[in-house]
Scaffold this motif. Structure first.
Motif, PDB file in Angstrom:
ATOM      1  N   LEU A 116       0.819  -1.214   0.000  1.00  0.00           N
ATOM      2  CA  LEU A 116       0.000   0.000   0.000  1.00  0.00           C
ATOM      3  C   LEU A 116       0.853   1.264   0.000  1.00  0.00           C
ATOM      4  CD1 LEU A 116      -2.729  -1.039   2.603  1.00  0.00           C
ATOM      5  CD2 LEU A 116      -3.088  -0.682   0.155  1.00  0.00           C
ATOM      6  N   SER A 117       2.149   1.107   0.293  1.00  0.00           N
ATOM      7  CA  SER A 117       3.055   2.251   0.332  1.00  0.00           C
ATOM      8  C   SER A 117       3.079   2.951  -1.021  1.00  0.00           C
ATOM      9  CB  SER A 117       4.466   1.781   0.710  1.00  0.00           C
ATOM     10  OG  SER A 117       5.378   2.843   0.642  1.00  0.00           O
ATOM     11  N   ARG A 118       2.911   4.259  -0.991  1.00  0.00           N
ATOM     12  CA  ARG A 118       2.776   5.024  -2.234  1.00  0.00           C
ATOM     13  C   ARG A 118       4.130   5.545  -2.716  1.00  0.00           C
ATOM     14  NH1 ARG A 118      -1.958   9.234  -1.027  1.00  0.00           N
ATOM     15  NH2 ARG A 118      -2.164   9.260  -3.291  1.00  0.00           N
ATOM     16  N   LYS A 119       4.133   6.124  -3.908  1.00  0.00           N
ATOM     17  CA  LYS A 119       5.327   6.738  -4.483  1.00  0.00           C
ATOM     18  C   LYS A 119       5.913   7.752  -3.506  1.00  0.00           C
ATOM     19  CE  LYS A 119       6.755   9.316  -8.604  1.00  0.00           C
ATOM     20  NZ  LYS A 119       6.270  10.008  -9.827  1.00  0.00           N
ATOM     21  N   TYR A 120       7.236   7.866  -3.497  1.00  0.00           N
ATOM     22  CA  TYR A 120       7.923   8.691  -2.482  1.00  0.00           C
ATOM     23  C   TYR A 120       7.415  10.125  -2.422  1.00  0.00           C
ATOM     24  CZ  TYR A 120      10.696  11.161  -6.016  1.00  0.00           C
ATOM     25  OH  TYR A 120      11.089  11.957  -7.065  1.00  0.00           O
ATOM     26  N   SER A 121       6.935  10.651  -3.548  1.00  0.00           N
ATOM     27  CA  SER A 121       6.487  12.045  -3.582  1.00  0.00           C
ATOM     28  C   SER A 121       5.095  12.231  -2.975  1.00  0.00           C
ATOM     29  CB  SER A 121       6.487  12.557  -5.026  1.00  0.00           C
ATOM     30  OG  SER A 121       5.658  11.737  -5.841  1.00  0.00           O
ATOM     31  N   LEU A 122       4.410  11.120  -2.671  1.00  0.00           N
ATOM     32  CA  LEU A 122       3.053  11.186  -2.124  1.00  0.00           C
ATOM     33  C   LEU A 122       3.066  10.924  -0.614  1.00  0.00           C
ATOM     34  CD1 LEU A 122       1.226   9.250  -4.991  1.00  0.00           C
ATOM     35  CD2 LEU A 122       1.427  11.729  -4.712  1.00  0.00           C
ATOM     36  N   THR A 127       3.564   3.801   4.388  1.00  0.00           N
ATOM     37  CA  THR A 127       4.979   3.444   4.469  1.00  0.00           C
ATOM     38  C   THR A 127       5.405   3.375   5.929  1.00  0.00           C
ATOM     39  OG1 THR A 127       5.444   4.539   2.361  1.00  0.00           O
ATOM     40  CG2 THR A 127       7.321   4.105   3.799  1.00  0.00           C
ATOM     41  N   ASP A 128       5.016   4.385   6.705  1.00  0.00           N
ATOM     42  CA  ASP A 128       5.348   4.414   8.135  1.00  0.00           C
ATOM     43  C   ASP A 128       4.713   3.235   8.867  1.00  0.00           C
ATOM     44  OD1 ASP A 128       6.826   6.746   7.857  1.00  0.00           O
ATOM     45  OD2 ASP A 128       5.103   8.045   8.242  1.00  0.00           O
ATOM     46  N   ALA A 154      11.868  -3.844   4.085  1.00  0.00           N
ATOM     47  CA  ALA A 154      12.070  -2.735   5.022  1.00  0.00           C
ATOM     48  C   ALA A 154      13.103  -1.761   4.455  1.00  0.00           C
ATOM     49  CB  ALA A 154      12.506  -3.248   6.385  1.00  0.00           C
ATOM     50  N   ALA A 155      14.176  -2.293   3.881  1.00  0.00           N
ATOM     51  CA  ALA A 155      15.214  -1.454   3.270  1.00  0.00           C
ATOM     52  C   ALA A 155      14.644  -0.655   2.106  1.00  0.00           C
ATOM     53  CB  ALA A 155      16.379  -2.322   2.794  1.00  0.00           C
ATOM     54  N   ASP A 156      13.754  -1.278   1.344  1.00  0.00           N
ATOM     55  CA  ASP A 156      13.120  -0.592   0.219  1.00  0.00           C
ATOM     56  C   ASP A 156      12.269   0.586   0.715  1.00  0.00           C
ATOM     57  OD1 ASP A 156      12.353  -0.363  -2.588  1.00  0.00           O
ATOM     58  OD2 ASP A 156      10.387  -1.048  -1.946  1.00  0.00           O
ATOM     59  N   LEU A 157      11.547   0.374   1.802  1.00  0.00           N
ATOM     60  CA  LEU A 157      10.721   1.437   2.367  1.00  0.00           C
ATOM     61  C   LEU A 157      11.573   2.560   2.952  1.00  0.00           C
ATOM     62  CD1 LEU A 157       8.004  -0.742   4.143  1.00  0.00           C
ATOM     63  CD2 LEU A 157       7.703   0.614   2.069  1.00  0.00           C
ATOM     64  N   VAL A 158      12.667   2.197   3.604  1.00  0.00           N
ATOM     65  CA  VAL A 158      13.576   3.206   4.168  1.00  0.00           C
ATOM     66  C   VAL A 158      14.152   4.068   3.051  1.00  0.00           C
ATOM     67  CG1 VAL A 158      15.812   3.531   5.296  1.00  0.00           C
ATOM     68  CG2 VAL A 158      14.151   1.938   6.262  1.00  0.00           C
ATOM     69  N   GLN A 159      14.541   3.446   1.947  1.00  0.00           N
ATOM     70  CA  GLN A 159      15.071   4.202   0.812  1.00  0.00           C
ATOM     71  C   GLN A 159      14.026   5.169   0.252  1.00  0.00           C
ATOM     72  OE1 GLN A 159      16.898   1.873  -2.276  1.00  0.00           O
ATOM     73  NE2 GLN A 159      18.314   0.861  -0.870  1.00  0.00           N
ATOM     74  N   LYS A 160      12.773   4.723   0.258  1.00  0.00           N
ATOM     75  CA  LYS A 160      11.691   5.593  -0.220  1.00  0.00           C
ATOM     76  C   LYS A 160      11.559   6.822   0.672  1.00  0.00           C
ATOM     77  CE  LYS A 160       8.038   3.570  -1.774  1.00  0.00           C
ATOM     78  NZ  LYS A 160       6.728   2.895  -1.917  1.00  0.00           N
TER      79      LYS A 160
END
Length: 270
Positions: A116-122, A127-128, A154-160
């Protein structure tokens, strides 16, 4: 025979659909359960989901309730309804805290929010939420078979999250160049915090470059009384950047800035 095979396949599909519709409308629980499991094992999660949805409330408190609830939760994940999947896995964890499936359900709940985590700009609310659940999972089950995948996502989300923070700081840098010096000051502070908070980030090189650029813009556009100090600060930012990343892709731009800084500082040495 070649002509008959497609026709035979169509007849079997129609018969299967007819049987499914009949069981779906049937009030008896057992046929629904048997067909739901059959579809689940065959990978037909959409039809399995509809059947499990009907029977799940009927199995609360019963021996097969745990199995039904887990399958029901997982069908939502398999058909891509990740919000429902996360919610249902959470319900499973509360209803069956001693289940053998607790570890897997905990991971799948976190993984649902990952999707469900969205694009970094959104907005990064999901993500949290996913990061919190993944961290809880990693802490609770350090020897889990799902640990490598949990660490990976988790690493992918942190990078986002890092990308979002960096892009905000870069925007301040650009605004500082064309509009207001206060933006450059904000950019420098934001980029300093980024490097401190994310020392191992893949974006560290970019962050140090934009810090140098922000310090450069700030120095060149400063009031004469503050210019020398800020030129020296920019030179220090450049030196740290080049020392850390001597083979940087930004070398040409950074070296051009350094030459301009040295040229400006000559006025003060005289």
């Amino acid at each position: 025979m070649r002509k008959l095979l497609p026709l035979l396949s169509l007849v079997l599909v129609l018969a299967s659909c007819s049987e499914y519709q009949k069981v779906l409308k049937n009030q008896e629980i057992k046929p629904k359960y048997e067909m739901a499991e059959k579809f689940y094992e065959e990978g037909d999660f959409k039809r399995a989901n509809r059947l499990f949805e009907q029977i799940a409330p009927k199995y609360i408190g019963k021996a097969q309730g745990e199995r039904v609830m887990f399958f029901y939760s997982n069908t939502y994940y398999e058909i891509g309804q990740y919000n429902d999947a996360g919610y249902q896995f959470e319900r499973f964890l509360k209803a069956y805290p001693k289940s053998e499936k607790v570890q897997q359900a905990s991971f799948m709940s976190a993984k649902s929010y990952y999707h469900l985590s969205r694009k970094y700009s959104l907005d990064q609310t999901d993500t949290d939420k996913a990061l919190l659940k993944l961290q809880n999972f990693i802490n609770t089950y350090p020897d889990s078979e799902f640990l490598p995948e949990a660490n990976e996502i988790a690493a992918d989300l942190v990078q986002k999250k890092e990308k979002k923070s960096l892009e905000i700081a870069k925007q301040f840098t650009k605004l500082g160049e064309f509009y207001d010096l206060e933006y450059s000051i904000s950019a420098i502070k934001a980029l300093e915090n980024f490097v401190v908070d994310n020392p191992g980030s893949i974006y560290k090189e970019e962050a140090l470059y934009y810090k140098t650029l922000a310090a450069y813009n700030l120095a060149l556009n400063s009031h004469p009384q503050k210019k020398e100090e800020r030129l020296n600060n920019a030179k220090e930012a450049y030196s740290k950047f080049i020392k850390t990343f001597p083979e940087t892709e930004f070398a040409k731009k950074a070296n051009n800035m350094a030459e301009r800084i040295d040229k400006e500082l000559q006025n003060y040495s005289k």
